[in-house]
Design a protein around this motif. Structure first.
Motif, mmCIF file in Angstrom:
data_model
loop_
_atom_site.group_PDB
_atom_site.id
_atom_site.type_symbol
_atom_site.label_atom_id
_atom_site.label_comp_id
_atom_site.label_asym_id
_atom_site.label_seq_id
_atom_site.Cartn_x
_atom_site.Cartn_y
_atom_site.Cartn_z
ATOM 1 N N GLN A 122 39.462 34.844 38.599
ATOM 2 C CA GLN A 122 38.223 35.584 38.324
ATOM 3 C C GLN A 122 38.075 36.742 39.322
ATOM 4 O O GLN A 122 37.630 37.844 38.960
ATOM 5 C CB GLN A 122 37.014 34.644 38.440
ATOM 6 C CG GLN A 122 36.950 33.525 37.399
ATOM 7 C CD GLN A 122 37.632 32.234 37.859
ATOM 8 O OE1 GLN A 122 38.636 32.275 38.555
ATOM 9 N NE2 GLN A 122 37.099 31.100 37.437
ATOM 10 N N ARG A 125 40.395 39.559 38.376
ATOM 11 C CA ARG A 125 39.821 40.337 37.257
ATOM 12 C C ARG A 125 38.703 41.256 37.766
ATOM 13 O O ARG A 125 38.545 42.386 37.310
ATOM 14 C CB ARG A 125 39.295 39.390 36.170
ATOM 15 C CG ARG A 125 40.392 38.724 35.366
ATOM 16 C CD ARG A 125 39.855 38.144 34.055
ATOM 17 N NE ARG A 125 38.989 36.994 34.263
ATOM 18 C CZ ARG A 125 39.414 35.731 34.343
ATOM 19 N NH1 ARG A 125 40.704 35.466 34.242
ATOM 20 N NH2 ARG A 125 38.577 34.738 34.515
ATOM 21 N N TYR A 126 37.923 40.748 38.723
ATOM 22 C CA TYR A 126 36.789 41.487 39.288
ATOM 23 C C TYR A 126 37.256 42.812 39.915
ATOM 24 O O TYR A 126 36.658 43.872 39.685
ATOM 25 C CB TYR A 126 36.130 40.601 40.348
ATOM 26 C CG TYR A 126 34.777 41.020 40.810
ATOM 27 C CD1 TYR A 126 33.631 40.700 40.086
ATOM 28 C CD2 TYR A 126 34.622 41.724 42.003
ATOM 29 C CE1 TYR A 126 32.375 41.060 40.533
ATOM 30 C CE2 TYR A 126 33.376 42.095 42.458
ATOM 31 C CZ TYR A 126 32.248 41.758 41.715
ATOM 32 O OH TYR A 126 31.005 42.119 42.163
ATOM 33 N N VAL A 127 38.381 42.715 40.671
ATOM 34 C CA VAL A 127 38.917 43.925 41.307
ATOM 35 C C VAL A 127 39.449 44.877 40.243
ATOM 36 O O VAL A 127 39.170 46.086 40.252
ATOM 37 C CB VAL A 127 40.027 43.546 42.317
ATOM 38 C CG1 VAL A 127 40.696 44.816 42.866
ATOM 39 C CG2 VAL A 127 39.452 42.709 43.454
ATOM 40 N N ARG A 128 40.251 44.332 39.302
ATOM 41 C CA ARG A 128 40.857 45.182 38.265
ATOM 42 C C ARG A 128 39.801 45.900 37.423
ATOM 43 O O ARG A 128 40.007 47.019 36.972
ATOM 44 C CB ARG A 128 41.710 44.331 37.308
ATOM 45 C CG ARG A 128 42.992 43.845 37.917
ATOM 46 C CD ARG A 128 43.630 42.828 36.985
ATOM 47 N NE ARG A 128 44.622 42.041 37.693
ATOM 48 C CZ ARG A 128 45.913 42.360 37.747
ATOM 49 N NH1 ARG A 128 46.349 43.436 37.142
ATOM 50 N NH2 ARG A 128 46.761 41.594 38.409
ATOM 51 N N GLU A 129 38.671 45.223 37.221
ATOM 52 C CA GLU A 129 37.620 45.802 36.369
ATOM 53 C C GLU A 129 36.755 46.808 37.142
ATOM 54 O O GLU A 129 35.777 47.336 36.601
ATOM 55 C CB GLU A 129 36.746 44.673 35.790
ATOM 56 C CG GLU A 129 37.485 43.867 34.717
ATOM 57 C CD GLU A 129 36.802 42.525 34.412
ATOM 58 O OE1 GLU A 129 35.707 42.255 34.962
ATOM 59 O OE2 GLU A 129 37.390 41.741 33.642
ATOM 60 N N GLY A 130 37.089 47.053 38.421
ATOM 61 C CA GLY A 130 36.371 48.059 39.209
ATOM 62 C C GLY A 130 34.970 47.621 39.613
ATOM 63 O O GLY A 130 34.103 48.453 39.882
ATOM 64 N N ARG A 131 34.756 46.302 39.683
ATOM 65 C CA ARG A 131 33.397 45.838 39.962
ATOM 66 C C ARG A 131 33.120 45.669 41.451
ATOM 67 O O ARG A 131 31.960 45.525 41.862
ATOM 68 C CB ARG A 131 33.137 44.526 39.207
ATOM 69 C CG ARG A 131 33.174 44.753 37.697
ATOM 70 C CD ARG A 131 33.360 43.474 36.907
ATOM 71 N NE ARG A 131 32.221 42.592 37.030
ATOM 72 C CZ ARG A 131 32.228 41.320 36.650
ATOM 73 N NH1 ARG A 131 33.335 40.803 36.147
ATOM 74 N NH2 ARG A 131 31.168 40.576 36.790
ATOM 75 N N TRP A 132 34.165 45.650 42.297
ATOM 76 C CA TRP A 132 33.991 45.408 43.733
ATOM 77 C C TRP A 132 33.085 46.460 44.391
ATOM 78 O O TRP A 132 32.184 46.112 45.168
ATOM 79 C CB TRP A 132 35.374 45.350 44.395
ATOM 80 C CG TRP A 132 35.385 44.873 45.815
ATOM 81 C CD1 TRP A 132 34.359 44.306 46.518
ATOM 82 C CD2 TRP A 132 36.497 44.934 46.706
ATOM 83 N NE1 TRP A 132 34.768 43.997 47.787
ATOM 84 C CE2 TRP A 132 36.070 44.372 47.928
ATOM 85 C CE3 TRP A 132 37.813 45.408 46.581
ATOM 86 C CZ2 TRP A 132 36.932 44.279 49.032
ATOM 87 C CZ3 TRP A 132 38.665 45.296 47.679
ATOM 88 C CH2 TRP A 132 38.219 44.746 48.888
ATOM 89 N N ILE A 134 30.664 47.903 43.262
ATOM 90 C CA ILE A 134 29.267 47.760 42.814
ATOM 91 C C ILE A 134 28.567 46.634 43.577
ATOM 92 O O ILE A 134 27.410 46.767 43.996
ATOM 93 C CB ILE A 134 29.226 47.502 41.287
ATOM 94 C CG1 ILE A 134 29.879 48.687 40.567
ATOM 95 C CG2 ILE A 134 27.811 47.269 40.785
ATOM 96 C CD1 ILE A 134 30.318 48.410 39.158
ATOM 97 N N ALA A 135 29.310 45.528 43.780
ATOM 98 C CA ALA A 135 28.729 44.378 44.491
ATOM 99 C C ALA A 135 29.849 43.461 44.939
ATOM 100 O O ALA A 135 30.910 43.434 44.309
ATOM 101 C CB ALA A 135 27.782 43.608 43.555
ATOM 102 N N PHE A 137 32.062 40.099 45.398
ATOM 103 C CA PHE A 137 32.352 38.970 44.497
ATOM 104 C C PHE A 137 31.489 37.776 44.917
ATOM 105 O O PHE A 137 31.358 37.496 46.116
ATOM 106 C CB PHE A 137 33.844 38.621 44.586
ATOM 107 C CG PHE A 137 34.302 37.586 43.600
ATOM 108 C CD1 PHE A 137 34.352 37.872 42.242
ATOM 109 C CD2 PHE A 137 34.684 36.322 44.029
ATOM 110 C CE1 PHE A 137 34.777 36.917 41.325
ATOM 111 C CE2 PHE A 137 35.113 35.363 43.119
ATOM 112 C CZ PHE A 137 35.163 35.664 41.765
#
Ligand code: NAP
Ligand code: 8YV
Length: 320
Positions: A122, A125-132, A134-135, A137
């Motif tokens: 998970q 996926r969080y890093v790949r989706e560019g979410r890091w 933003i907030a 993990f």
């Protein structure tokens, strides 16, 4: 003496095919335009069968069609895909591949356990989706402070336990009987083991005696912080009960390498955030699969050269 003829119903590793081609007349059933017509032609001469889960269940219906069959060499330590009792009753040897995959499967089991608890896929996926950016993990559960229950303390279960000792977590087990010389706590039912564990690792054989051994009662006993790791067979877990338990929060999460209807995984599991799903890869490294394939070939060679199999399953162990 005529060269023994071997039937391979479904494709196996190229190294196995090459090894068998060198020593035997190998019939590749899956390559035949009409497998039934082909089988009717060669069946009376087939003395060995190279089996894998891809070939489906090898049972009395195969034995009826292959009157000269002497040996079934299975690719896998688990042989629930072969009716070994029916084979033994007809004097047919069955072999499997113990000893060459224990460490590999144990490595994968510990990897799956850590991936499930620390949510490694998970996070990837969080890093790949560019979410890091933003907030951060979200914080994960942990192995720290957890009690491990191993359902099936056999060759692989022990290899898992050895690894987990180094992680400093207490270990207990269930099998049909307590093992002499084993210092881990023993529980005489799966539910009792689950109640005393925060992680339940399933590594028993498949088949009738273990079918749905992990049911709604066992999952309830594991509890709301509990995690199930199944690297045994999909048949060992009541998959519908598992989905219900994950949805209801009866348990916290699951790491699964095996499923009831492989390669099909229920959509309910695939859409859950608290499970890690693997495509039955416990032994699936190049090195270990080659070792398993080599043992399949050596079992057949030994049988036809000396009348003795190297690694017979218990049901046929007294046959040679
Ligand atoms: P093993 O050495 O024969 O050990 C099996 C263990 O299960 C034994 O300790 C046995 O203890 C216990 N057991 C057997 N029947 C049981 C039952 N009805 N209830 C409770 N416990 C039971 O086998 P192994 O080499 O460790 O392999 C175990 C299984 O792992 C294989 O059969 C296969 O299904 C699975 N496997 C999966 C992968 C993968 O890729 N995911 C790879 C390899 C193997 P008792 O006799 O005392 O009950
Ligand atoms: C193989 C396995 O993936 O050995 C077993 O019991 O489950 C695995 O090592 C499988 O048998 C391949 O057919």
């Amino acid at each position: 003496m005529t060269t023994p003829e071997i039937l391979m119903p479904a494709p196996m590793l190229a190294s196995v095919i090459t090894a068998l081609d060198e020593r035997f007349v190998l019939h590749r059933l899956w390559e035949q335009a009409d497998p039934d017509i082909f089988l009717a032609t060669v069946a009376p001469r087939i003395r060995g069968l190279a089996a894998s889960t891809l070939a489906g269940r090898i049972d009395g219906s195969w034995f009826d069609r292959l009157p000269a069959l002497e040996i079934v060499a299975n690719f896998g330590v688990g042989y629930d895909n072969v009716d070994a009792g029916a084979a033994a009753a007809r004097g047919i040897m069955v072999t499997n591949t113990p000893g060459v995959l224990d460490e590999e499967v144990a490595d994968l089991t510990v990897g799956l356990l850590l991936a499930t608890l620390r949510r490694i896929p998970q996070a990837d996926r969080y890093v790949r989706e560019g979410r890091w950016p933003i907030a951060p993990f979200p914080l994960s559960p942990t192995l720290r402070g957890r009690r491990i229950g191993i359902l099936g303390l056999g060759a692989i279960g022990k290899a898992v336990a050895r690894r987990l000792e180094a992680f400093g977590v207490p270990i207990a087990y269930h099998g049909r009987s307590r093992q002499a010389g084993v210092r881990y706590d023993y529980f005489d039912t799966p539910a009792a083991l689950a109640a005393a564990s925060d992680v339940l690792i399933s590594i028993v054989p498949g088949g009738r005696t273990t079918r749905r051994l992990i049911d709604a009662e066992v999952l309830a006993a594991l509890g709301a912080e509990g995690v199930l790791i199944n690297v045994a067979r999909g048949s060992v877990v009541d998959e519908a009960a598992l989905v219900a338990a994950l949805e209801a929060g009866t348990i916290l999460g699951a790491g699964l390498d095996v499923f009831e209807d492989e390669p099909h995984v229920p959509e309910a599991l695939r859409s859950m955030p608290n499970v890690v799903l693997l495509p039955h890869i416990g032994s699936a490294s190049q090195r270990t699969r080659a070792a398993m394939g080599s043992l399949v070939a050596h079992n057949l060679t030994s049988w036809f050269e000396s009348g003795r199999a190297l690694t017979p399953v218990p049901e046929t162990a007294n046959m040679g």
